[in-house]
Design a protein around this motif. Structure first.
Motif, PDB file in Angstrom:
ATOM      1  N   LEU A   1       1.007  -1.235   0.047  1.00  0.00           N
ATOM      2  CA  LEU A   1      -0.108   0.076   0.009  1.00  0.00           C
ATOM      3  C   LEU A   1       0.845   1.145   0.047  1.00  0.00           C
ATOM      4  N   VAL A   2       1.995   1.390   0.777  1.00  0.00           N
ATOM      5  CA  VAL A   2       2.564   2.381   0.892  1.00  0.00           C
ATOM      6  C   VAL A   2       3.539   2.729  -0.406  1.00  0.00           C
ATOM      7  N   GLU A   3       3.817   1.444  -1.006  1.00  0.00           N
ATOM      8  CA  GLU A   3       4.672   1.528  -2.108  1.00  0.00           C
ATOM      9  C   GLU A   3       4.011   2.187  -3.181  1.00  0.00           C
ATOM     10  N   VAL A   4       2.578   1.541  -3.285  1.00  0.00           N
ATOM     11  CA  VAL A   4       1.697   1.923  -4.583  1.00  0.00           C
ATOM     12  C   VAL A   4       1.471   3.384  -4.472  1.00  0.00           C
TER      13      VAL A   4
ATOM     14  N   ASP B   1      -8.832   2.108  -6.885  1.00  0.00           N
ATOM     15  CA  ASP B   1      -7.568   1.794  -7.656  1.00  0.00           C
ATOM     16  C   ASP B   1      -6.679   0.958  -6.982  1.00  0.00           C
ATOM     17  N   ILE B   2      -6.365   1.296  -5.696  1.00  0.00           N
ATOM     18  CA  ILE B   2      -5.365   0.414  -4.865  1.00  0.00           C
ATOM     19  C   ILE B   2      -5.873  -0.896  -4.737  1.00  0.00           C
ATOM     20  N   GLY B   3      -7.193  -1.068  -4.544  1.00  0.00           N
ATOM     21  CA  GLY B   3      -7.858  -2.388  -4.389  1.00  0.00           C
ATOM     22  C   GLY B   3      -7.594  -3.125  -5.524  1.00  0.00           C
ATOM     23  N   ARG B   4      -7.898  -2.588  -6.805  1.00  0.00           N
ATOM     24  CA  ARG B   4      -7.695  -3.303  -7.828  1.00  0.00           C
ATOM     25  C   ARG B   4      -6.409  -3.646  -8.212  1.00  0.00           C
ATOM     26  N   ILE B   5      -5.135  -2.829  -8.055  1.00  0.00           N
ATOM     27  CA  ILE B   5      -3.946  -3.173  -8.138  1.00  0.00           C
ATOM     28  C   ILE B   5      -3.459  -4.396  -7.221  1.00  0.00           C
ATOM     29  N   LEU B   6      -3.799  -4.137  -6.009  1.00  0.00           N
ATOM     30  CA  LEU B   6      -3.257  -5.260  -4.916  1.00  0.00           C
ATOM     31  C   LEU B   6      -4.054  -6.466  -4.758  1.00  0.00           C
TER      32      LEU B   6
ATOM     33  N   LEU C   1      -7.278  -6.698  -3.634  1.00  0.00           N
ATOM     34  CA  LEU C   1      -8.083  -6.708  -2.294  1.00  0.00           C
ATOM     35  C   LEU C   1      -9.294  -6.119  -2.573  1.00  0.00           C
ATOM     36  N   ASP C   2     -10.312  -6.628  -1.411  1.00  0.00           N
ATOM     37  CA  ASP C   2     -11.740  -6.122  -1.557  1.00  0.00           C
ATOM     38  C   ASP C   2     -11.680  -4.476  -0.762  1.00  0.00           C
ATOM     39  N   LYS C   3     -12.817  -3.863  -1.023  1.00  0.00           N
ATOM     40  CA  LYS C   3     -13.006  -2.691  -0.614  1.00  0.00           C
ATOM     41  C   LYS C   3     -12.767  -2.492   0.981  1.00  0.00           C
ATOM     42  N   ALA C   4     -13.314  -3.450   1.866  1.00  0.00           N
ATOM     43  CA  ALA C   4     -13.214  -3.378   3.268  1.00  0.00           C
ATOM     44  C   ALA C   4     -11.836  -3.639   3.826  1.00  0.00           C
TER      45      ALA C   4
ATOM     46  N   LEU D   1      -6.480  -1.520   5.846  1.00  0.00           N
ATOM     47  CA  LEU D   1      -5.058  -1.409   5.497  1.00  0.00           C
ATOM     48  C   LEU D   1      -4.804   0.100   5.530  1.00  0.00           C
ATOM     49  N   VAL D   2      -5.617   1.010   4.822  1.00  0.00           N
ATOM     50  CA  VAL D   2      -5.266   2.346   4.801  1.00  0.00           C
ATOM     51  C   VAL D   2      -5.370   2.880   6.478  1.00  0.00           C
TER      52      VAL D   2
END
Length: 155
Positions: free
Chosen positions: A48-51, A62-67, A69-72, A77-78
């Motif tokens: 997450l930090v790297e992205v 977008d972060i969820g799509r790249i990693l 991961l689901d929204k929750a 994580l954020v």
């Protein structure tokens, strides 16, 4: 049991791309988490930090799509990484409903330092591969990770 015999004992699984990728993922996660522990991170939180650092800021979607991961999971994580002071949420100036996740200056530093540590650890892990094999492996992994996702839609 020796490594060569592990592959033989795996039978058909030794030729199954799902099994092989899951097995390597397990090894990679173990290495990553060990290397990232001194930074207070694990593989997902580092990702997450790297992205956030590499992109200059992305939406949680977008972060969820790249990693993958689901929204929750992304929200949790954020929250975790923001509490560490490594990322922050800001409203997207183009759409006030969207939160952008950006690395803080400290987050960008940590991403850089942790990234170098991971590079060194994976260089050591993959040292038995020749430069040609490593290049081909990375090209193949990048293709598998990013280019084949929509392959079902193109048939």
């Amino acid at each position: 049991m020796a490594q060569g015999s592990d592959a033989r004992a795996a039978g058909r699984l030794a030729g199954n791309p799902g099994f092989l990728s899951a097995r390597f993922t397990s090894v990679a996660a173990t290495v990553s988490n060990r290397v990232l522990a001194p930074f207070g991170l694990r593989a997902r939180s580092y990702s997450l930090v790297e992205v956030a650092a590499a992109s200059g800021g992305l939406s949680q979607r977008d972060i969820g799509r790249i990693l993958c991961l689901d929204k929750a999971h992304v929200v949790r994580l954020v929250d975790q990484v923001a509490a560490m002071g490594l990322v922050l949420r800001t409203r997207d100036p183009r759409d006030g409903r969207v939160w952008l996740i950006r690395a803080t200056p400290r987050g960008a530093e940590v991403a850089e330092e942790a990234g170098r540590a991971l590079d060194e650890a994976f260089a050591q892990l993959l040292r038995r591969l020749s430069a040609t094999e490593l290049d081909a492996t990375m090209t193949t992994l990048q293709r598998l990770a990013f280019d084949l996702e929509d392959s079902d839609d193109q048939d």
